[in-house]
Motif scaffolding. Structure first.
Motif, mmCIF file in Angstrom:
data_model
loop_
_atom_site.group_PDB
_atom_site.id
_atom_site.type_symbol
_atom_site.label_atom_id
_atom_site.label_comp_id
_atom_site.label_asym_id
_atom_site.label_seq_id
_atom_site.Cartn_x
_atom_site.Cartn_y
_atom_site.Cartn_z
ATOM 1 N N SER A 251 0.816 -1.217 0.000
ATOM 2 C CA SER A 251 0.000 0.000 0.000
ATOM 3 C C SER A 251 0.847 1.264 0.000
ATOM 4 N N ALA A 252 2.111 1.164 0.450
ATOM 5 C CA ALA A 252 2.973 2.350 0.482
ATOM 6 C C ALA A 252 3.536 2.683 -0.900
ATOM 7 N N VAL A 253 3.407 1.758 -1.838
ATOM 8 C CA VAL A 253 3.879 2.037 -3.194
ATOM 9 C C VAL A 253 2.896 3.007 -3.842
ATOM 10 N N PRO A 254 3.351 4.164 -4.311
ATOM 11 C CA PRO A 254 2.449 5.249 -4.716
ATOM 12 C C PRO A 254 1.859 5.101 -6.113
ATOM 13 N N PHE A 255 1.019 4.094 -6.291
ATOM 14 C CA PHE A 255 0.385 3.897 -7.584
ATOM 15 C C PHE A 255 -1.105 3.680 -7.389
ATOM 16 N N ALA A 276 8.569 1.597 -20.632
ATOM 17 C CA ALA A 276 7.910 2.824 -20.184
ATOM 18 C C ALA A 276 7.356 2.664 -18.776
ATOM 19 N N ALA A 277 6.797 1.497 -18.483
ATOM 20 C CA ALA A 277 6.251 1.257 -17.144
ATOM 21 C C ALA A 277 7.355 1.275 -16.097
ATOM 22 N N ALA A 278 8.495 0.666 -16.398
ATOM 23 C CA ALA A 278 9.607 0.628 -15.437
ATOM 24 C C ALA A 278 10.153 2.033 -15.180
ATOM 25 N N ARG A 279 10.290 2.823 -16.221
ATOM 26 C CA ARG A 279 10.776 4.199 -16.031
ATOM 27 C C ARG A 279 9.799 4.998 -15.176
ATOM 28 N N HIS A 280 8.526 4.775 -15.397
ATOM 29 C CA HIS A 280 7.502 5.463 -14.615
ATOM 30 C C HIS A 280 7.587 5.062 -13.142
ATOM 31 N N VAL A 281 7.758 3.767 -12.896
ATOM 32 C CA VAL A 281 7.863 3.280 -11.519
ATOM 33 C C VAL A 281 9.106 3.865 -10.853
ATOM 34 N N ARG A 282 10.229 3.850 -11.543
ATOM 35 C CA ARG A 282 11.459 4.401 -10.966
ATOM 36 C C ARG A 282 11.306 5.893 -10.668
ATOM 37 N N GLN A 283 10.654 6.599 -11.544
ATOM 38 C CA GLN A 283 10.447 8.029 -11.314
ATOM 39 C C GLN A 283 9.559 8.260 -10.099
ATOM 40 N N ARG A 284 8.485 7.491 -10.004
ATOM 41 C CA ARG A 284 7.575 7.677 -8.876
ATOM 42 C C ARG A 284 8.223 7.286 -7.548
ATOM 43 N N LEU A 285 9.157 6.324 -7.594
ATOM 44 C CA LEU A 285 9.852 5.898 -6.377
ATOM 45 C C LEU A 285 11.090 6.740 -6.092
ATOM 46 N N GLY A 286 11.403 7.684 -6.985
ATOM 47 C CA GLY A 286 12.553 8.548 -6.782
ATOM 48 C C GLY A 286 13.886 7.844 -6.909
ATOM 49 N N ASP A 295 18.146 -7.848 -2.446
ATOM 50 C CA ASP A 295 16.754 -7.964 -2.012
ATOM 51 C C ASP A 295 16.403 -6.866 -1.020
ATOM 52 N N VAL A 296 17.356 -6.503 -0.162
ATOM 53 C CA VAL A 296 17.109 -5.457 0.842
ATOM 54 C C VAL A 296 16.850 -4.126 0.145
ATOM 55 N N GLN A 297 17.667 -3.770 -0.845
ATOM 56 C CA GLN A 297 17.481 -2.511 -1.562
ATOM 57 C C GLN A 297 16.151 -2.471 -2.297
ATOM 58 N N LEU A 298 15.755 -3.581 -2.897
ATOM 59 C CA LEU A 298 14.478 -3.631 -3.599
ATOM 60 C C LEU A 298 13.321 -3.505 -2.618
ATOM 61 N N ALA A 299 13.422 -4.201 -1.482
ATOM 62 C CA ALA A 299 12.374 -4.117 -0.463
ATOM 63 C C ALA A 299 12.248 -2.697 0.076
ATOM 64 N N GLU A 300 13.376 -2.043 0.301
ATOM 65 C CA GLU A 300 13.339 -0.654 0.789
ATOM 66 C C GLU A 300 12.689 0.270 -0.235
ATOM 67 N N ALA A 301 12.997 0.065 -1.521
ATOM 68 C CA ALA A 301 12.414 0.909 -2.564
ATOM 69 C C ALA A 301 10.900 0.752 -2.620
ATOM 70 N N LEU A 302 10.424 -0.475 -2.342
ATOM 71 C CA LEU A 302 8.989 -0.748 -2.381
ATOM 72 C C LEU A 302 8.320 -0.511 -1.031
ATOM 73 N N ALA A 303 9.104 -0.024 -0.054
ATOM 74 C CA ALA A 303 8.589 0.274 1.291
ATOM 75 C C ALA A 303 8.008 -0.962 1.967
ATOM 76 N N LEU A 304 8.625 -2.107 1.729
ATOM 77 C CA LEU A 304 8.204 -3.321 2.414
ATOM 78 C C LEU A 304 8.778 -3.314 3.827
ATOM 79 N N PRO A 305 8.041 -3.847 4.793
ATOM 80 C CA PRO A 305 8.508 -3.798 6.179
ATOM 81 C C PRO A 305 9.700 -4.695 6.466
ATOM 82 N N SER A 306 9.975 -5.662 5.587
ATOM 83 C CA SER A 306 11.085 -6.589 5.828
ATOM 84 C C SER A 306 11.742 -6.930 4.507
ATOM 85 N N ARG A 307 12.796 -7.744 4.607
ATOM 86 C CA ARG A 307 13.551 -8.159 3.416
ATOM 87 C C ARG A 307 12.648 -8.896 2.433
ATOM 88 N N LEU A 308 12.831 -8.591 1.145
ATOM 89 C CA LEU A 308 12.059 -9.261 0.109
ATOM 90 C C LEU A 308 12.267 -10.767 0.186
#
Length: 437
Positions: A251-255, A276-286, A295-308
Motif C-alpha cells: 500500500s505504500a507504493v504510490p500507484f 515505459a512502465a519501469a521508467r515510470h515506476v522508478r520516477q515515482r519511487l525517486g 533484495d534489501v534494496q528492492l524491499a526498501e524501494a517498495l517500502a516493504l517492512p522486511s527483506r524481500l
C-alpha cells in the motif's frame, strides 16, 4: 496500424479439374497499405503483374483448418517445431501447387504481425518480388479473412456445390456456443485443431481449463507442454494457493489502479510498454538510475517492512521450467508472490516480472509469468530488465569504448542482474557497440 485487403475476381478456370477448384478460380491481389504482395515476375513471359491466378478454395480451406491457431497461438514458442508452426501460420502451406505469396501471420498481442519475403516458385516459374512486414489490427484482419471465407463458401453454393469439407467446417465454426468457442481458443493457443482432437485430449484440456482460474489459462497454455498439461496445471494451482497465503502489503507504493496499464498504448510494442512502465515506476519511487542490486534494496524501494522474500513453492524447487512466477491476491486483496527457485538474481528478476503484473492491474485476482513469447510476457520481461538495470544507469557507467564481456559482467554485478540482462539492455537501447569474443 497498416491496412490489409484481398481483391479478387472470378475467372474462367480453363481445363482445371476438380469442381471446388473450377468454381473458385480467380485472380487474386493481396494488398498491405495498397502495396501488392502478389506482385510477381513471370519468368516464362518476362512480365511483372500484381495478381496471381489460382483457385481460392485451398486458401479458404487452410484458413478454416487453422482458424484457432492463427489467432491464438503465440509466435516463437519453444514447444512448437518451426516447420509445424509455419504450417499453421504461413500461406506456403495453402499453395497445393499454385502460387500464393509466402505471407506469414503471427499473433502480436492485440495486433497481428504480417511478414513476407521475396521467393521463387519453381513449379510455376513465378517470383514474388516484394518483401517486408507490417502490423495490422487483429479485428480488421479477422473481418477481412472472415469475409473472404464467406465469399468462397457462397461461391460454392451459387454453383450448386454442397457439403464440401470447407462448407462443413465453416458451418461448424459458426454454430459454436460461447463455451465451445472458449475451448476452441484454448486449443488454438496450443496450436491444436479442436475438431481433430480425440476424446482423451479434449477431456484433458477441459479439465485443465476448469482447474485454473480464467486469468491464468491463456498464459499457461502458451507456455505449457501439451504432453504435461495435467501435472503442470497442478503445479500452478498449488503455487497460487501458496502465494495467496503469503500476501504482502504494498500500500505504500504510490500507484493507483490503472496508472501503469495506461502506459500500454497501442502504438508501442509490448517491450516498449514494459520499458515505459519501469521508467515510470522508478520516477515515482525517486530512484533515477541507481541500482537495486540486493533484495534489501528492492524491499526498501517498495517500502516493504522486511527483506524481500517471495515464496518458492515445493513444486518449483527446480531452477529451470516454463513457469517462472505468479502473483495472486489474498482475501484482503494483498498480492502474494510465488517464484521458481534459482540464483538470487534470477529470483529477484522473476519477482519483478510478477510485480509488473500486479502493478499493471492491482485488482486482477492472479497472473502468471512464463518463458513464452506472448505480448504479456514481453512486457513483464522488459519491465524487470529496465527496473533492475535501467538504461540511464548503465549509460552513466559505460566506459565509452566498445563493451566487452568483462565490462558486461562488472555491470551485472553492480545492478544485481545476470550478464544476459545487461547485454540485452545495451543492445536493445543501443547504448554502445558490443565486442564479441
Amino acid at each position: 496500424m497498416s491496412d490489409f485487403a484481398l481483391r479478387f475476381e472470378w475467372q474462367d478456370p480453363g481445363g482445371i479439374r476438380g469442381a471446388e477448384l473450377r468454381a473458385t478460380y480467380a485472380s487474386l491481389e493481396v494488398l498491405v497499405d495498397g502495396r501488392p504482395l502478389t506482385r510477381v515476375l513471370d519468368l516464362r513471359l518476362k512480365t511483372i503483374r500484381d495478381a496471381v491466378h489460382l483457385p481460392l478454395y485451398p486458401l479458404a480451406e487452410w484458413l478454416v483448418a487453422n482458424w484457432w491457431a492463427l489467432w491464438h497461438e503465440a509466435p516463437g514458442s519453444r514447444l512448437a517445431e518451426p516447420a509445424d508452426y509455419d504450417r499453421r501460420h504461413c500461406w506456403r502451406a495453402a499453395r497445393e501447387g499454385y502460387a500464393l505469396p509466402p505471407l506469414s501471420i503471427a499473433n502480436a498481442d492485440s495486433a497481428m504481425q504480417l511478414s513476407w519475403v521475396r521467393e521463387l516458385t519453381t513449379q510455376r516459374r513465378l517470383e514474388f518480388v516484394e518483401e517486408g512486414s507490417a502490423t495490422v489490427s487483429s479485428a480488421a484482419l479477422r473481418e477481412t479473412l472472415t469475409a473472404f471465407v464467406e465469399t468462397v463458401v457462397g461461391r460454392l453454393g451459387e454453383l450448386g456445390l454442397q457439403e464440401t469439407p470447407l462448407q462443413a467446417d465453416w458451418a461448424a465454426i459458426g454454430a459454436l456456443s460461447p463455451e465451445e468457442q472458449e475451448f476452441c481458443e484454448a486449443a488454438g493457443v496450443l496450436g491444436r485443431d479442436p475438431f481433430a482432437m480425440d476424446d482423451a485430449a479434449r477431456d484433458e484440456l477441459i479439465g485443465v481449463c476448469e482447474q485454473l482460474p480464467e486469468g491464468l489459462r491463456g498464459e499457461f497454455l502458451a507456455a505449457a507442454s501439451a504432453a504435461a498439461l495435467v501435472p503442470l496445471a497442478a503445479e500452478v494451482a498449488a503455487a497460487l494457493q501458496t502465494a495467496r497465503a503469503q500476501g504482502c502489503d504494498l500500500s505504500a507504493v504510490p500507484f493507483h489502479d490503472g496508472e501503469i496499464q495506461a502506459l500500454a498504448v497501442a502504438t508501442l510494442s509490448p517491450w516498449q510498454q514494459g520499458y515505459a512502465a519501469a521508467r515510470h515506476v522508478r520516477q515515482r519511487l525517486g530512484l533515477d538510475g541507481q541500482p537495486m542490486a540486493t533484495d534489501v534494496q528492492l524491499a526498501e524501494a517498495l517500502a516493504l517492512p522486511s527483506r524481500l522474500n517471495p515464496t518458492v513453492p515445493s513444486s518449483w524447487q527446480r531452477p529451470f521450467g516454463a513457469l517462472q512466477a505468479l502473483v495472486g491476491l489474498d482475501q484482503a486483496a494483498r498480492p502474494g508472490f510465488a517464484v521458481r527457485a534459482g540464483h538470487t538474481n534470477s529470483v529477484r528478476f522473476r519477482f519483478c516480472r510478477a510485480l509488473y503484473e500486479y502493478l499493471a492491474q492491482p485488482t486482477r485476482p492472479c497472473a502468471l509469468v512464463t518463458d513464452a513469447a506472448t505480448g504479456e510476457q514481453q512486457r513483464n520481461r522488459a519491465f524487470a530488465a529496465e527496473l533492475l538495470a535501467p538504461a540511464a544507469g548503465l549509460q552513466e557507467l559505460l566506459s565509452g569504448a566498445p563493451v566487452d564481456q568483462d565490462e558486461i559482467d562488472n555491470l551485472a554485478a553492480v545492478f544485481g542482474v545476470s550478464s544476459f540482462v545487461v547485454e540485452h539492455q545495451i543492445r536493445n537501447h543501443r547504448l554502445a557497440p558490443l565486442v564479441y569474443r
